[in-house]
Design a protein around this motif. Structure first.
Motif, PDB file in Angstrom:
ATOM      1  N   GLU A   2       0.840  -1.198   0.000  1.00  0.00           N
ATOM      2  CA  GLU A   2       0.000   0.000   0.000  1.00  0.00           C
ATOM      3  C   GLU A   2       0.877   1.250   0.000  1.00  0.00           C
ATOM      4  O   GLU A   2       1.904   1.316   0.666  1.00  0.00           O
ATOM      5  CB  GLU A   2      -0.888   0.001   1.249  1.00  0.00           C
ATOM      6  CG  GLU A   2      -1.906   1.103   1.233  1.00  0.00           C
ATOM      7  CD  GLU A   2      -2.889   0.978   2.377  1.00  0.00           C
ATOM      8  OE1 GLU A   2      -3.200   2.012   2.968  1.00  0.00           O
ATOM      9  OE2 GLU A   2      -3.313  -0.142   2.659  1.00  0.00           O
ATOM     10  N   ALA A   3       0.452   2.264  -0.744  1.00  0.00           N
ATOM     11  CA  ALA A   3       1.199   3.513  -0.825  1.00  0.00           C
ATOM     12  C   ALA A   3       1.144   4.249   0.512  1.00  0.00           C
ATOM     13  O   ALA A   3       0.143   4.213   1.214  1.00  0.00           O
ATOM     14  CB  ALA A   3       0.628   4.397  -1.927  1.00  0.00           C
ATOM     15  N   GLN A   5       0.454   7.132   2.834  1.00  0.00           N
ATOM     16  CA  GLN A   5      -0.528   8.193   2.731  1.00  0.00           C
ATOM     17  C   GLN A   5      -0.147   9.453   3.493  1.00  0.00           C
ATOM     18  O   GLN A   5      -0.713  10.498   3.281  1.00  0.00           O
ATOM     19  CB  GLN A   5      -1.887   7.705   3.249  1.00  0.00           C
ATOM     20  CG  GLN A   5      -2.456   6.572   2.427  1.00  0.00           C
ATOM     21  CD  GLN A   5      -2.889   7.062   1.064  1.00  0.00           C
ATOM     22  OE1 GLN A   5      -3.695   7.956   0.949  1.00  0.00           O
ATOM     23  NE2 GLN A   5      -2.323   6.498   0.024  1.00  0.00           N
ATOM     24  N   GLU A   6       0.825   9.314   4.421  1.00  0.00           N
ATOM     25  CA  GLU A   6       1.161  10.470   5.230  1.00  0.00           C
ATOM     26  C   GLU A   6       2.564  10.296   5.795  1.00  0.00           C
ATOM     27  O   GLU A   6       2.929   9.222   6.235  1.00  0.00           O
ATOM     28  CB  GLU A   6       0.147  10.601   6.372  1.00  0.00           C
ATOM     29  CG  GLU A   6       0.203  11.880   7.113  1.00  0.00           C
ATOM     30  CD  GLU A   6      -1.004  12.057   8.034  1.00  0.00           C
ATOM     31  OE1 GLU A   6      -0.965  13.030   8.779  1.00  0.00           O
ATOM     32  OE2 GLU A   6      -1.937  11.262   8.007  1.00  0.00           O
ATOM     33  N   LEU A  10       4.282  15.582   4.520  1.00  0.00           N
ATOM     34  CA  LEU A  10       3.495  15.339   3.311  1.00  0.00           C
ATOM     35  C   LEU A  10       2.255  14.524   3.647  1.00  0.00           C
ATOM     36  O   LEU A  10       2.268  13.696   4.547  1.00  0.00           O
ATOM     37  CB  LEU A  10       4.335  14.587   2.275  1.00  0.00           C
ATOM     38  CG  LEU A  10       5.595  15.290   1.786  1.00  0.00           C
ATOM     39  CD1 LEU A  10       6.385  14.366   0.868  1.00  0.00           C
ATOM     40  CD2 LEU A  10       5.253  16.583   1.086  1.00  0.00           C
ATOM     41  N   ILE A  11       1.215  14.759   2.855  1.00  0.00           N
ATOM     42  CA  ILE A  11      -0.026  14.016   3.044  1.00  0.00           C
ATOM     43  C   ILE A  11      -0.673  13.800   1.680  1.00  0.00           C
ATOM     44  O   ILE A  11      -0.619  14.676   0.812  1.00  0.00           O
ATOM     45  CB  ILE A  11      -0.987  14.762   4.012  1.00  0.00           C
ATOM     46  CG1 ILE A  11      -2.191  13.904   4.367  1.00  0.00           C
ATOM     47  CG2 ILE A  11      -1.409  16.098   3.433  1.00  0.00           C
ATOM     48  CD1 ILE A  11      -2.994  14.449   5.539  1.00  0.00           C
ATOM     49  N   ALA A  12      -1.252  12.647   1.472  1.00  0.00           N
ATOM     50  CA  ALA A  12      -1.955  12.351   0.229  1.00  0.00           C
ATOM     51  C   ALA A  12      -3.279  13.107   0.201  1.00  0.00           C
ATOM     52  O   ALA A  12      -3.898  13.346   1.241  1.00  0.00           O
ATOM     53  CB  ALA A  12      -2.201  10.850   0.106  1.00  0.00           C
ATOM     54  N   SER A  13      -3.711  13.477  -1.003  1.00  0.00           N
ATOM     55  CA  SER A  13      -4.934  14.272  -1.126  1.00  0.00           C
ATOM     56  C   SER A  13      -6.145  13.566  -0.535  1.00  0.00           C
ATOM     57  O   SER A  13      -7.011  14.214   0.052  1.00  0.00           O
ATOM     58  CB  SER A  13      -5.190  14.644  -2.585  1.00  0.00           C
ATOM     59  OG  SER A  13      -5.406  13.482  -3.357  1.00  0.00           O
ATOM     60  N   ASP A  14      -6.207  12.242  -0.663  1.00  0.00           N
ATOM     61  CA  ASP A  14      -7.380  11.552  -0.122  1.00  0.00           C
ATOM     62  C   ASP A  14      -7.401  11.553   1.403  1.00  0.00           C
ATOM     63  O   ASP A  14      -8.442  11.348   2.011  1.00  0.00           O
ATOM     64  CB  ASP A  14      -7.506  10.131  -0.684  1.00  0.00           C
ATOM     65  CG  ASP A  14      -6.381   9.207  -0.290  1.00  0.00           C
ATOM     66  OD1 ASP A  14      -5.286   9.685   0.057  1.00  0.00           O
ATOM     67  OD2 ASP A  14      -6.586   7.975  -0.347  1.00  0.00           O
ATOM     68  N   LYS A  15      -6.266  11.816   2.039  1.00  0.00           N
ATOM     69  CA  LYS A  15      -6.234  11.964   3.498  1.00  0.00           C
ATOM     70  C   LYS A  15      -6.650  13.373   3.911  1.00  0.00           C
ATOM     71  O   LYS A  15      -7.103  13.577   5.030  1.00  0.00           O
ATOM     72  CB  LYS A  15      -4.833  11.663   4.038  1.00  0.00           C
ATOM     73  CG  LYS A  15      -4.391  10.233   3.909  1.00  0.00           C
ATOM     74  CD  LYS A  15      -4.933   9.385   5.014  1.00  0.00           C
ATOM     75  CE  LYS A  15      -4.249   9.743   6.310  1.00  0.00           C
ATOM     76  NZ  LYS A  15      -4.550   8.920   7.419  1.00  0.00           N
TER      77      LYS A  15
END
Length: 122
Positions: A2-3, A5-6, A10-15
């Motif tokens: 799994e990629a 996410q945080e 940095l944080i992924a947009s879906d988070k």
């Protein structure tokens, strides 16, 4: 695998989506519905905040210039220097409408309301 996410910074947009937005007094103003990214620069231009309404009725989206948000690790959300009254008069659009993204006059009105420079000039 799994990629991630945080990370620390940095944080992924879906988070980001669904993250609460508070004012300086700690009042929950709404949550991040989406983010808008400037394609040429890669900069996050706006956080689209869901504000108002009850059970999805009467909700409006408020485009907040990304520069007015500050992440607060203690709250686990973003903080803006606004109160609910200021948001009620802020630029907004109904959830079933699409604003005039790309229209510099429209976007300038958003930045003028919040007293910050536009993302394209930073």
């Amino acid at each position: 695998m799994e990629a991630v996410q945080e990370t620390g910074n940095l944080i992924a947009s879906d988070k980001v989506q669904g993250t609460n937005v508070y004012n300086a007094a700690g009042d929950n103003l709404g949550s991040i519905h989406d983010i808008m990214i400037d394609k040429p620069s890669g900069k996050v231009a706006y956080a689209i905040m869901s504000f108002g309404g009850f059970l999805g009725i009467g909700n409006q989206y408020h485009p907040l210039p990304w520069s007015v948000l500050r992440y607060d690790t203690d709250k686990g959300g973003y903080v803006v220097n606004l109160d609910k009254r200021q948001l009620e008069g802020a630029p907004a659009y109904d959830i079933d409408l699409e604003p005039a993204w790309g229209d510099r006059a429209y976007e300038s009105r958003i930045h003028d309301y919040y007293g910050v420079g536009p993302y394209w000039s930073m």
